[in-house]
Write a protein that holds these residues in place. Sequence first.
Motif, PDB file in Angstrom:
ATOM      1  N   PRO A  42       0.808  -1.217   0.000  1.00  0.00           N
ATOM      2  CA  PRO A  42       0.000   0.000   0.000  1.00  0.00           C
ATOM      3  C   PRO A  42       0.843   1.269   0.000  1.00  0.00           C
ATOM      4  CG  PRO A  42      -0.858  -1.585   1.582  1.00  0.00           C
ATOM      5  CD  PRO A  42       0.474  -2.098   1.136  1.00  0.00           C
ATOM      6  N   ILE A  43       0.328   2.279  -0.679  1.00  0.00           N
ATOM      7  CA  ILE A  43       0.962   3.589  -0.796  1.00  0.00           C
ATOM      8  C   ILE A  43      -0.004   4.636  -0.248  1.00  0.00           C
ATOM      9  CG2 ILE A  43       1.729   5.343  -2.473  1.00  0.00           C
ATOM     10  CD1 ILE A  43       3.702   3.075  -2.147  1.00  0.00           C
ATOM     11  N   VAL A  44       0.520   5.696   0.363  1.00  0.00           N
ATOM     12  CA  VAL A  44      -0.338   6.767   0.874  1.00  0.00           C
ATOM     13  C   VAL A  44      -0.004   8.076   0.167  1.00  0.00           C
ATOM     14  CG1 VAL A  44      -0.710   5.679   3.111  1.00  0.00           C
ATOM     15  CG2 VAL A  44       1.242   7.225   2.804  1.00  0.00           C
ATOM     16  N   MET A  45      -0.893   9.055   0.303  1.00  0.00           N
ATOM     17  CA  MET A  45      -0.766  10.308  -0.442  1.00  0.00           C
ATOM     18  C   MET A  45       0.536  11.043  -0.146  1.00  0.00           C
ATOM     19  SD  MET A  45      -3.393  10.727  -2.478  1.00  0.00           S
ATOM     20  CE  MET A  45      -3.764  12.459  -2.791  1.00  0.00           C
ATOM     21  N   ALA A  46       1.035  10.935   1.079  1.00  0.00           N
ATOM     22  CA  ALA A  46       2.255  11.652   1.440  1.00  0.00           C
ATOM     23  C   ALA A  46       3.459  11.222   0.614  1.00  0.00           C
ATOM     24  CB  ALA A  46       2.553  11.462   2.927  1.00  0.00           C
ATOM     25  N   GLU A  47       3.414  10.042   0.026  1.00  0.00           N
ATOM     26  CA  GLU A  47       4.529   9.537  -0.767  1.00  0.00           C
ATOM     27  C   GLU A  47       4.133   9.324  -2.228  1.00  0.00           C
ATOM     28  OE1 GLU A  47       5.617   5.526   0.478  1.00  0.00           O
ATOM     29  OE2 GLU A  47       3.553   5.141   1.093  1.00  0.00           O
ATOM     30  N   LEU A  48       3.042   9.938  -2.640  1.00  0.00           N
ATOM     31  CA  LEU A  48       2.462   9.634  -3.951  1.00  0.00           C
ATOM     32  C   LEU A  48       3.431   9.884  -5.101  1.00  0.00           C
ATOM     33  CD1 LEU A  48       0.046   8.792  -5.669  1.00  0.00           C
ATOM     34  CD2 LEU A  48      -0.758  11.165  -5.566  1.00  0.00           C
ATOM     35  N   GLU A  49       3.978  11.084  -5.176  1.00  0.00           N
ATOM     36  CA  GLU A  49       4.833  11.407  -6.328  1.00  0.00           C
ATOM     37  C   GLU A  49       6.110  10.577  -6.388  1.00  0.00           C
ATOM     38  OE1 GLU A  49       1.824  14.480  -6.203  1.00  0.00           O
ATOM     39  OE2 GLU A  49       3.139  13.689  -4.642  1.00  0.00           O
ATOM     40  N   PRO A  50       6.869  10.447  -5.285  1.00  0.00           N
ATOM     41  CA  PRO A  50       8.061   9.592  -5.388  1.00  0.00           C
ATOM     42  C   PRO A  50       7.730   8.133  -5.674  1.00  0.00           C
ATOM     43  CG  PRO A  50       7.714  10.330  -3.126  1.00  0.00           C
ATOM     44  CD  PRO A  50       6.802  11.130  -3.989  1.00  0.00           C
ATOM     45  N   ALA A  51       6.606   7.651  -5.149  1.00  0.00           N
ATOM     46  CA  ALA A  51       6.209   6.267  -5.438  1.00  0.00           C
ATOM     47  C   ALA A  51       5.853   6.113  -6.911  1.00  0.00           C
ATOM     48  CB  ALA A  51       5.035   5.867  -4.560  1.00  0.00           C
ATOM     49  N   ARG A 155       1.690   8.015   9.196  1.00  0.00           N
ATOM     50  CA  ARG A 155       1.322   7.350   7.952  1.00  0.00           C
ATOM     51  C   ARG A 155      -0.185   7.077   7.894  1.00  0.00           C
ATOM     52  NH1 ARG A 155       0.546   2.695   5.328  1.00  0.00           N
ATOM     53  NH2 ARG A 155       1.560   2.485   3.279  1.00  0.00           N
ATOM     54  N   ALA A 156      -0.783   6.749   9.040  1.00  0.00           N
ATOM     55  CA  ALA A 156      -2.208   6.460   9.088  1.00  0.00           C
ATOM     56  C   ALA A 156      -3.030   7.698   8.715  1.00  0.00           C
ATOM     57  CB  ALA A 156      -2.600   5.963  10.469  1.00  0.00           C
ATOM     58  N   ALA A 157      -2.572   8.874   9.150  1.00  0.00           N
ATOM     59  CA  ALA A 157      -3.288  10.104   8.811  1.00  0.00           C
ATOM     60  C   ALA A 157      -3.288  10.316   7.303  1.00  0.00           C
ATOM     61  CB  ALA A 157      -2.635  11.292   9.519  1.00  0.00           C
ATOM     62  N   SER A 158      -2.164  10.025   6.662  1.00  0.00           N
ATOM     63  CA  SER A 158      -2.085  10.163   5.213  1.00  0.00           C
ATOM     64  C   SER A 158      -2.911   9.091   4.513  1.00  0.00           C
ATOM     65  CB  SER A 158      -0.629  10.085   4.751  1.00  0.00           C
ATOM     66  OG  SER A 158      -0.517  10.340   3.370  1.00  0.00           O
ATOM     67  N   ARG A 159      -3.032   7.934   5.142  1.00  0.00           N
ATOM     68  CA  ARG A 159      -3.842   6.860   4.549  1.00  0.00           C
ATOM     69  C   ARG A 159      -5.300   7.283   4.446  1.00  0.00           C
ATOM     70  NH1 ARG A 159      -7.009   2.583   6.333  1.00  0.00           N
ATOM     71  NH2 ARG A 159      -7.058   0.807   4.898  1.00  0.00           N
ATOM     72  N   HIS A 160      -5.795   8.018   5.441  1.00  0.00           N
ATOM     73  CA  HIS A 160      -7.175   8.492   5.384  1.00  0.00           C
ATOM     74  C   HIS A 160      -7.376   9.432   4.190  1.00  0.00           C
ATOM     75  CE1 HIS A 160      -8.474   6.514   8.988  1.00  0.00           C
ATOM     76  NE2 HIS A 160      -7.583   7.119   9.748  1.00  0.00           N
ATOM     77  N   THR A 162      -5.721   9.228   1.456  1.00  0.00           N
ATOM     78  CA  THR A 162      -5.660   8.346   0.286  1.00  0.00           C
ATOM     79  C   THR A 162      -7.010   7.687   0.036  1.00  0.00           C
ATOM     80  OG1 THR A 162      -3.381   7.879   0.957  1.00  0.00           O
ATOM     81  CG2 THR A 162      -4.300   6.538  -0.816  1.00  0.00           C
ATOM     82  N   LEU A 163      -7.632   7.172   1.094  1.00  0.00           N
ATOM     83  CA  LEU A 163      -8.939   6.537   0.960  1.00  0.00           C
ATOM     84  C   LEU A 163      -9.969   7.543   0.435  1.00  0.00           C
ATOM     85  CD1 LEU A 163      -9.050   4.472   4.291  1.00  0.00           C
ATOM     86  CD2 LEU A 163      -8.718   3.570   1.975  1.00  0.00           C
ATOM     87  N   ARG A 164      -9.869   8.787   0.900  1.00  0.00           N
ATOM     88  CA  ARG A 164     -10.797   9.830   0.455  1.00  0.00           C
ATOM     89  C   ARG A 164     -10.613  10.135  -1.032  1.00  0.00           C
ATOM     90  NH1 ARG A 164     -10.005  15.842   1.167  1.00  0.00           N
ATOM     91  NH2 ARG A 164     -11.998  16.810   0.713  1.00  0.00           N
ATOM     92  N   ALA A 165      -9.365  10.296  -1.450  1.00  0.00           N
ATOM     93  CA  ALA A 165      -9.094  10.634  -2.848  1.00  0.00           C
ATOM     94  C   ALA A 165      -9.470   9.485  -3.785  1.00  0.00           C
ATOM     95  CB  ALA A 165      -7.623  10.991  -3.016  1.00  0.00           C
ATOM     96  N   ALA A 166      -9.074   8.264  -3.409  1.00  0.00           N
ATOM     97  CA  ALA A 166      -9.389   7.105  -4.248  1.00  0.00           C
ATOM     98  C   ALA A 166     -10.888   6.855  -4.269  1.00  0.00           C
ATOM     99  CB  ALA A 166      -8.651   5.870  -3.740  1.00  0.00           C
TER     100      ALA A 166
END
Length: 279
Positions: A42-51, A155-160, A162-166
């Motif tokens: 899993p990837i989260v928004m905080a690391e979106l561009e480098p990922a 990381r969990a805060a960024s995961r939320h 991610t779930l919102r955007a996706a």
Amino acid sequence: MAITASAERENTIVPVTPGRHGPRRWRRFSSYAFARSLQDVPIVMAELEPAASALPLAFRQTPSGWEVVALLGLSPATRGLFVTASGTWRGTYVPSALRAYPFVADDSGADGKATLMIDEASGLITDDPADEPFFEGTAQPSEALAQVIAFFQTRAASRHETLRAAGALAEAGLLTRWTPSHGMSEADASGYWSVDQAALGAVPENELAKLWQAGALRLAQSQLVSLHHLGWIARCAAAGAATPKAQIAYPQPMDPSGDIASFLSALSEAQAADLDQRS
């Protein structure tokens, strides 16, 4: 779970508790061999561009919502492409979910709170006084463990996000089932989704602002760009870069003189870098 392992490995991933780990210790990992068995992470928004600049990204529906994953292989036979025979990471970016091994976070609970877990088959849980304690006293997390917990909380805060955007992309009808790329079968592609580029281009203008505010447009563009890495993975697989199963080995214990501070510094630096990208 932050890392999706094989069924055999999942049986060894347990919650970190004073009752089970109170008197025990742990040491940082020295090899990414544990990631060879992973199909995705899993990837989260905080690391979106480098990922997205290093790995192909896909969407997957879970009980918690739509998550974003980085593909580490196109099929079970091509897992391990991003880990060398010596256990070093072959890619240009290491997903955050892999940085704190043997710790992972289970965020599948109904209350949405993450539970700190550890892989007891990692070989990194010890009774060596030179290693880092899990707890101080009876139940207080040690300073090192507290920093690991803080890492996963960030990381969990960024995961939320991610779930919102996706979820916004899915709600707008902008996700389509993954079309198997070269080296993938229908079964390999099952469960993965991608942005429907044609549908994205046809979004009414009055809906774009809503998608932008949810982070959905940023996520969509990054996912589409990331698909260009599929060709690299297919070429590596064809060239036999994947490690044969017989060579797979989980990380060996480190030299007890290894400095745990370097592990925690890596976590802090990674966390700071991820936050900088969001600001």
